[in-house]
Design a protein around this motif. Structure first.
Motif, PDB file in Angstrom:
ATOM      1  N   LEU A 165      93.545 -98.559 -66.307  1.00 52.59           N
ATOM      2  CA  LEU A 165      92.172 -98.280 -66.723  1.00 52.59           C
ATOM      3  C   LEU A 165      92.132 -97.326 -67.912  1.00 52.59           C
ATOM      4  CD1 LEU A 165      89.213 -98.554 -66.128  1.00 52.59           C
ATOM      5  CD2 LEU A 165      89.432 -96.651 -64.536  1.00 52.59           C
ATOM      6  N   SER A 185      87.683-104.115 -69.650  1.00 51.25           N
ATOM      7  CA  SER A 185      87.494-103.358 -68.412  1.00 51.25           C
ATOM      8  C   SER A 185      87.165-104.299 -67.242  1.00 51.25           C
ATOM      9  CB  SER A 185      86.416-102.299 -68.639  1.00 51.25           C
ATOM     10  OG  SER A 185      85.499-102.273 -67.608  1.00 51.25           O
ATOM     11  N   ARG A 209      74.422 -98.972 -75.303  1.00 52.80           N
ATOM     12  CA  ARG A 209      74.683 -98.337 -74.028  1.00 52.80           C
ATOM     13  C   ARG A 209      75.242 -96.950 -74.285  1.00 52.80           C
ATOM     14  NH1 ARG A 209      78.618-100.394 -70.702  1.00 52.80           N
ATOM     15  NH2 ARG A 209      77.302-100.180 -68.896  1.00 52.80           N
ATOM     16  N   SER A 210      75.048 -96.067 -73.304  1.00 55.64           N
ATOM     17  CA  SER A 210      75.742 -94.789 -73.391  1.00 55.64           C
ATOM     18  C   SER A 210      77.038 -94.926 -72.595  1.00 55.64           C
ATOM     19  CB  SER A 210      74.860 -93.668 -72.855  1.00 55.64           C
ATOM     20  OG  SER A 210      74.425 -93.970 -71.557  1.00 55.64           O
ATOM     21  N   GLN A 211      77.854 -93.891 -72.610  1.00 58.60           N
ATOM     22  CA  GLN A 211      79.180 -94.013 -72.035  1.00 58.60           C
ATOM     23  C   GLN A 211      79.378 -92.974 -70.941  1.00 58.60           C
ATOM     24  OE1 GLN A 211      81.804 -95.709 -74.799  1.00 58.60           O
ATOM     25  NE2 GLN A 211      81.645 -96.869 -72.919  1.00 58.60           N
ATOM     26  N   TYR A 212      79.805 -93.435 -69.757  1.00 56.39           N
ATOM     27  CA  TYR A 212      80.054 -92.501 -68.668  1.00 56.39           C
ATOM     28  C   TYR A 212      81.465 -91.939 -68.758  1.00 56.39           C
ATOM     29  CZ  TYR A 212      80.735 -90.729 -63.956  1.00 56.39           C
ATOM     30  OH  TYR A 212      81.018 -89.936 -62.890  1.00 56.39           O
ATOM     31  N   ARG A 213      82.412 -92.839 -68.986  1.00 57.51           N
ATOM     32  CA  ARG A 213      83.819 -92.438 -69.029  1.00 57.51           C
ATOM     33  C   ARG A 213      84.192 -92.066 -70.445  1.00 57.51           C
ATOM     34  NH1 ARG A 213      88.345 -93.427 -65.900  1.00 57.51           N
ATOM     35  NH2 ARG A 213      86.992 -94.261 -64.294  1.00 57.51           N
ATOM     36  N   ILE A 214      84.502 -90.819 -70.700  1.00 51.86           N
ATOM     37  CA  ILE A 214      84.950 -90.441 -72.036  1.00 51.86           C
ATOM     38  C   ILE A 214      86.290 -89.727 -71.941  1.00 51.86           C
ATOM     39  CG2 ILE A 214      82.653 -90.301 -73.094  1.00 51.86           C
ATOM     40  CD1 ILE A 214      83.102 -87.183 -72.839  1.00 51.86           C
ATOM     41  N   GLU A 232      74.102 -96.303 -67.828  1.00 53.30           N
ATOM     42  CA  GLU A 232      74.625 -96.554 -69.179  1.00 53.30           C
ATOM     43  C   GLU A 232      73.728 -97.554 -69.904  1.00 53.30           C
ATOM     44  OE1 GLU A 232      79.464 -96.067 -68.828  1.00 53.30           O
ATOM     45  OE2 GLU A 232      78.579 -97.924 -68.158  1.00 53.30           O
ATOM     46  N   GLN A 275      70.829 -96.119 -71.442  1.00 51.96           N
ATOM     47  CA  GLN A 275      71.208 -95.171 -72.490  1.00 51.96           C
ATOM     48  C   GLN A 275      70.942 -93.732 -72.109  1.00 51.96           C
ATOM     49  OE1 GLN A 275      70.075 -96.304 -76.462  1.00 51.96           O
ATOM     50  NE2 GLN A 275      69.858 -98.399 -75.799  1.00 51.96           N
ATOM     51  N   MET A 318      73.904 -88.080 -66.745  1.00 49.68           N
ATOM     52  CA  MET A 318      74.489 -89.087 -65.855  1.00 49.68           C
ATOM     53  C   MET A 318      75.379 -88.463 -64.797  1.00 49.68           C
ATOM     54  SD  MET A 318      75.994 -92.523 -67.488  1.00 49.68           S
ATOM     55  CE  MET A 318      76.014 -92.244 -69.218  1.00 49.68           C
TER      56      MET A 318
END
Lengths: 279, 266
Positions: free
Chosen positions: B134, B162, B234-239, A108, A111, A117
């Motif tokens: 969560l 979180s 940042r990118s997001q893992y949990r969506i 993350e 990016q 991922m």
């Protein structure tokens, strides 16, 4: 062999006017692909050295080059891309709410798009054998499992160098063995350079090369066999002896003269068999 | 603590459990508004039917909800009795003494208040029983996103939330360990007068604070070493994904809402 890390005349002081620096004029190189162990007693400057390599502590004087990039405040993030670190306390480095979130944390930060991922996180968790725990929360995992998750986070970002900053010191013997076996395996498949910082002598015996550090200074640098044959001197430096060396010392006390050079458990066993069958 | 139901999570597999947490959070907020809109028998029957329907769909036994109400029962009784005794004169007067009036109006109103309490507690219990903490955090973070336009650091808040949630069990364990360690050294927790009890908390609080600082230090180092610069980039893992069942639930809610507005006495 190519040098992946070069450290020249590194000096670090926690306070500017500290008369005894935590690191004093330390210079060494790390070859690509080797397993380097840095040993020393508590407070000898091992962890300071580890954090300096990753740019987590701004050093006073000296020069660090990682993979051809010189470490400066401008390049610090580039350098961190190349280095993965695992720290001592399994709880305090677990950022994610669940195992997979924690493995994804480093990605993350880089990016990486989510579609990329997902498979990477899954593969990394499988690689360390934690697939069935992917949805688990850290409070339901053991210390060894948490450290394995930390390793999975490293596998996911695939750095060139892995620094273990006393990563096994809070684990039980079984967790420690499993963790080291996993690191050894990863090192071969992922072409990692491993720097393990430890005061556990048995962990240092599996390294290619050992650096001994005492009071912020580099006092010795050799293959494990050479270092650990020094017996008495290790004790003077506040270090423990490997098991086979302790056995030899006990034998000497009883008037039996074992060979002077260092032997692993298997070699020692062989020597014992031979000397017994000769008499 | 163990019989305190409110705010706990009960893992089951039901439609309600699988709903998008955003849908559930928003629904719970709107539901509270809806409860205050109802003001006659028919509108209350509709909202009770909606609530019971949601509870049945969640597969959680009604007993859990009744247990959830138990700690709050005195507050409810107190409010209802107050409403009953001191309501303004209206309708038939059953009993009158000094400034105490028990009237038809007051009787009906206190009944309504009782039902309102019950419904709101039940619905919020349902929310926490059927949603993982969560998911609630992720849902809240996602619902807060519009606040970005007024420069609220939503990503940082989400990260903080979180991490805080993740460390709750860890710090609970730690607090337990410290308590036992201090007990072994002769500290009596929860005994003596108020002042003595408060004083006995110091050997728990100070080490807990110290260890929290150490953890924060370690965690920030670890986060930095793993490439964390700031939460915006940042990118997001949990969506979260809004699914058909979320839309259907909302349609049902809107229908109930419209029915209540239509039957409500304006």
């Amino acid at each position: 062999m190519e040098n992946i890390i070069e450290v020249k005349h590194l000096t670090y002081r926690y306070q500017a006017d500290d008369p005894r620096p935590a690191l004093n004029d330390v210079s060494f190189t790390v070859h690509a692909g080797e397993w380097l162990a840095i040993v020393g007693h508590n407070g000898s400057g091992k962890s300071t050295l580890a954090k300096s390599l990753d740019g987590l502590l701004p050093f006073t004087t000296g020069e660090i080059t990682v993979g051809g990039i010189q470490l400066t405040p401008e390049t610090v993030w580039q350098v961190r891309e190349k280095i993965g670190m695992i720290f001592q306390n399994p709880d305090n480095q677990f950022v994610g709410a669940t195992v997979e979130d924690d493995v994804a944390f480093g990605l993350e930060n880089r990016q990486m798009p989510r579609t990329e991922m997902l498979p990477r996180v899954k593969a990394a968790i499988a690689r360390v054998g934690m697939s069935e725990f992917a949805q688990r929360e850290p409070s339901s995992l053991s210390g060894g499992q948490k450290q394995r998750v930390a390793l999975a986070g490293i596998v996911a970002i695939a750095p060139d160098v892995l620094i273990l900053d006393e990563a096994t010191s809070m684990l039980d013997p079984q967790g420690r063995r499993e963790m080291l076996a996993l690191v050894r395996e990863l090192r071969q498949t992922q072409h990692l350079t491993v720097i393990s910082i430890t005061h556990d002598i048995d962990e240092a015996t599996i390294a290619d090369r050992v650096l001994v550090i005492d009071d912020g200074q580099l006092v010795d640098e050799a293959a494990p066999a050479t270092i650990f044959a020094q017996g008495e001197r290790l004790v003077e430096l506040g270090l423990d002896l490997p098991f086979t060396e302790k056995l030899k010392a006990a034998l000497r006390q009883r008037g039996i003269e074992p060979p002077a050079d260092y032997q692993g458990a298997a070699e020692m066993e062989e020597w014992l068999w031979q000397s017994l069958s000769n008499t | 603590m163990s019989n305190f139901i409110f705010g706990r999570y009960l893992p089951l597999n039901s439609v309600v459990h699988r709903l998008d947490p955003r849908a559930k959070l928003l629904l719970s907020f709107c539901y509270i508004g809806l409860v205050f809109m109802a003001n006659n028998l028919v509108s209350y029957l509709i909202i009770i039917a909606f609530t019971l329907g949601s509870i049945l769909a969640s597969k959680i036994s009604l007993g859990f909800f009744l247990k959830g109400i138990r700690p709050l029962i005195w507050l409810i009784v107190f409010t209802v009795v107050l409403q009953l005794l001191f309501s303004p004169v209206g309708g038939h007067v059953y009993f009158h003494w000094a400034f105490v009036n028990i009237t038809q109006f007051g009787l009906v109103n206190s009944g309504y208040i009782f039902i309102r309490f019950l419904l709101i507690i039940m619905m919020s219990t349902l929310l926490t029983l059927s949603t993982q903490p969560l998911d609630i955090a992720t849902g809240l973070a996602s619902l807060m996103k519009p606040l970005r336009w007024v420069r609220v650091p939503v990503d940082t808040l989400a990260m903080m939330l979180s991490i805080a949630l993740r460390f709750v069990p860890t710090l609970m364990d730690e607090a337990n360990k410290i308590m036992n360690a201090q007990r072994a050294r002769g500290v009596d927790f929860g005994e003596g007068g108020l002042l003595k009890q408060a004083k006995s908390l110091i050997p728990l609080m100070v080490p807990l604070f110290m260890s929290a600082f150490n953890r924060a230090e370690d965690l920030s180092t670890a986060m930095e070493a793993r490439g964390y610069q700031d939460s915006e980039h940042r990118s997001q893992y949990r969506i979260l994904t809004w699914q058909r069942r979320d839309t259907i639930t909302w349609i049902i809610f809107v229908v109930a809402f419209a029915a209540i507005l239509a039957t409500r006495r304006w």
